[in-house]
Design a protein around this motif. Sequence first.
Motif, mmCIF file in Angstrom:
data_model
loop_
_atom_site.group_PDB
_atom_site.id
_atom_site.type_symbol
_atom_site.label_atom_id
_atom_site.label_comp_id
_atom_site.label_asym_id
_atom_site.label_seq_id
_atom_site.Cartn_x
_atom_site.Cartn_y
_atom_site.Cartn_z
ATOM 1 N N SER A 1 0.856 -1.191 0.000
ATOM 2 C CA SER A 1 0.000 0.000 0.000
ATOM 3 C C SER A 1 0.887 1.234 0.000
ATOM 4 C CB SER A 1 -0.926 -0.041 1.212
ATOM 5 O OG SER A 1 -1.827 1.038 1.202
ATOM 6 N N ASP A 2 0.671 2.140 0.923
ATOM 7 C CA ASP A 2 1.358 3.425 0.980
ATOM 8 C C ASP A 2 2.869 3.231 1.135
ATOM 9 O OD1 ASP A 2 2.216 5.980 1.414
ATOM 10 O OD2 ASP A 2 1.081 6.295 3.257
ATOM 11 N N LEU A 3 3.632 3.603 0.127
ATOM 12 C CA LEU A 3 5.075 3.389 0.152
ATOM 13 C C LEU A 3 5.790 4.321 1.118
ATOM 14 C CD1 LEU A 3 5.735 2.800 -3.656
ATOM 15 C CD2 LEU A 3 5.693 1.105 -1.827
ATOM 16 N N ARG B 1 -3.418 1.548 -3.626
ATOM 17 C CA ARG B 1 -4.060 2.422 -2.650
ATOM 18 C C ARG B 1 -5.477 1.923 -2.414
ATOM 19 N NH1 ARG B 1 -2.303 7.702 -2.239
ATOM 20 N NH2 ARG B 1 -3.980 7.931 -0.728
ATOM 21 N N THR B 2 -5.743 1.415 -1.217
ATOM 22 C CA THR B 2 -7.079 0.915 -0.898
ATOM 23 C C THR B 2 -7.966 1.987 -0.267
ATOM 24 O OG1 THR B 2 -6.282 0.140 1.251
ATOM 25 C CG2 THR B 2 -6.238 -1.430 -0.580
ATOM 26 N N ALA C 1 0.314 -10.639 -1.390
ATOM 27 C CA ALA C 1 -0.429 -9.392 -1.156
ATOM 28 C C ALA C 1 -0.431 -9.033 0.323
ATOM 29 C CB ALA C 1 -1.861 -9.528 -1.665
ATOM 30 N N THR C 2 -0.121 -7.769 0.604
ATOM 31 C CA THR C 2 -0.120 -7.276 1.984
ATOM 32 C C THR C 2 -1.267 -6.304 2.239
ATOM 33 O OG1 THR C 2 1.272 -5.340 1.514
ATOM 34 C CG2 THR C 2 2.403 -7.426 1.960
ATOM 35 N N TYR D 1 -4.312 3.984 7.823
ATOM 36 C CA TYR D 1 -3.096 3.794 8.624
ATOM 37 C C TYR D 1 -2.050 4.850 8.256
ATOM 38 C CZ TYR D 1 -4.568 -0.866 10.274
ATOM 39 O OH TYR D 1 -5.208 -1.925 10.879
ATOM 40 N N THR D 2 -2.361 6.123 8.531
ATOM 41 C CA THR D 2 -1.473 7.203 8.111
ATOM 42 C C THR D 2 -1.175 8.156 9.267
ATOM 43 O OG1 THR D 2 -3.316 8.641 7.450
ATOM 44 C CG2 THR D 2 -2.418 7.134 5.766
#
Length: 347
Positions: free
Chosen positions: A74-76, A105-106, A128-129, A226-227
Motif C-alpha cells: 500500500s502506501d510506500l 491504494r485501498t 499481497a499485503t 493507517y497514516t
Amino acid sequence: MSSTGARRAATSTTVAEAAGVSQSTVSRALRGDPRVRVETRRLVAETAERLGYRPAWLAPPEPAPARTVGVVVSDLTNPFFPALMNPVHDELRILGYGVSLFAERTDIPTGQQALHQLLDRSIAGVLATTATLDSRLHETLGERGVPLVLLNRYVDGLDVDRVVADNERGGAAAARHLTDLGHRRIGVVRGPANTSTSRDRFSGALTALAAAGAEPDARLVREGPYTHQSGYQHALSLLRSPEPPTALLCGNDVIAFGAIDAARSLGLSVPDDISIVGYDDVPMAAWEVFQLTTVRQPLDEMARTAARLLVERLEYAGDVGGGRERLFATSLVTRATTRAVRDRAGT
C-alpha cells in the motif's frame, strides 16, 4: 604471510561439505532448480554466502518472467512496508525468484490499479499485503491459475495461504498495559474497519478494556487510514475535547507518530499528559524522538515465511493441499510514551 597461512578460497566442494549435501545439489540449488526442495536451496545459499563462495556462472540478470513474483503493498511512505519488503525480497532471491513491486491504494477509489498491472505481466504468483475484507483479488487470480499468499491480513472464508500475527491478543495486550497503569478514559484511533488487522486489534482491545471496566465511550473512538495524518487529526480532535482521554490506543505505529505530533503541537507532554501506544514496532518506533510503546509483530519472520509458502505453492502445488495459516505471536514493547495515570491536579 606464507601461502600456507592464507585462507583457501571456497569451492562448491567446501560448500557441499559444510551444508551436508552433494556437489551437484549445490550447483542445482544455486541455479534455483525447482527440483531441489525450498529448504535445501535456502541452506545452500546461506552456506555459500557465509563461506564467500560465488560461482563464476552466477550473474545478476533479472530472472525470466515466469520466475517473477508480484508483491502488492500500500502506501510506500509507510515504514511498515519496507520492514516487510526487505526480507520478502531477500528470501525470494535466495529461492531463485525475482520481485515486481506493485503499489495499491485501498483508501481512494482510483488507487486500486495494482491488479490490472499484475494481469498485464507474466507473474508466477502474488504475495499481497493489502487485502481488504471485501477483496476480490483472489477471484481474478484464481481464474488465471496464479497462486496467492496473503501477508499480514486475511479475508474471511478465503482458502488461500496466509501469514498473520495474533492481532486480537496484541490489541488486548496494548489495552491491558494502559489499564494496568490506571488509565480508564482511553481513546482509540483505529485503522480502516474493512481490514482484518484493524478489526481484530480493535476487538481484542475492547475485550480487555471491558474486563477492566474501561470500555471506551463511543465518542472517544475514531477510524481512518493507517497514516500519520489520520493519527494527527483524530488525536487533535480527541485531545481538544472537554473531557480528553488520558491515553490513546493507536491502530499502528504511524498513527501513533501522528498522535504524538498532535499532542506536542498542543503543548502536551507524552507521557506526562497523555500516554500513547502503537502497533507493529517498525524500526522508527525505537528512535529517540519517539521511544514508542508498541506491540511487536515479528515482521522479518512473517515476511520470510510468506515468501517460502508462495514458492512451495508454485513448485509443489500437488503436495501442498488447501490454504495454510501461519499465526505468529505478538509481544508488548514498553518504552517512553506510557506512564501511570495522574489526576488533573497533576498528582
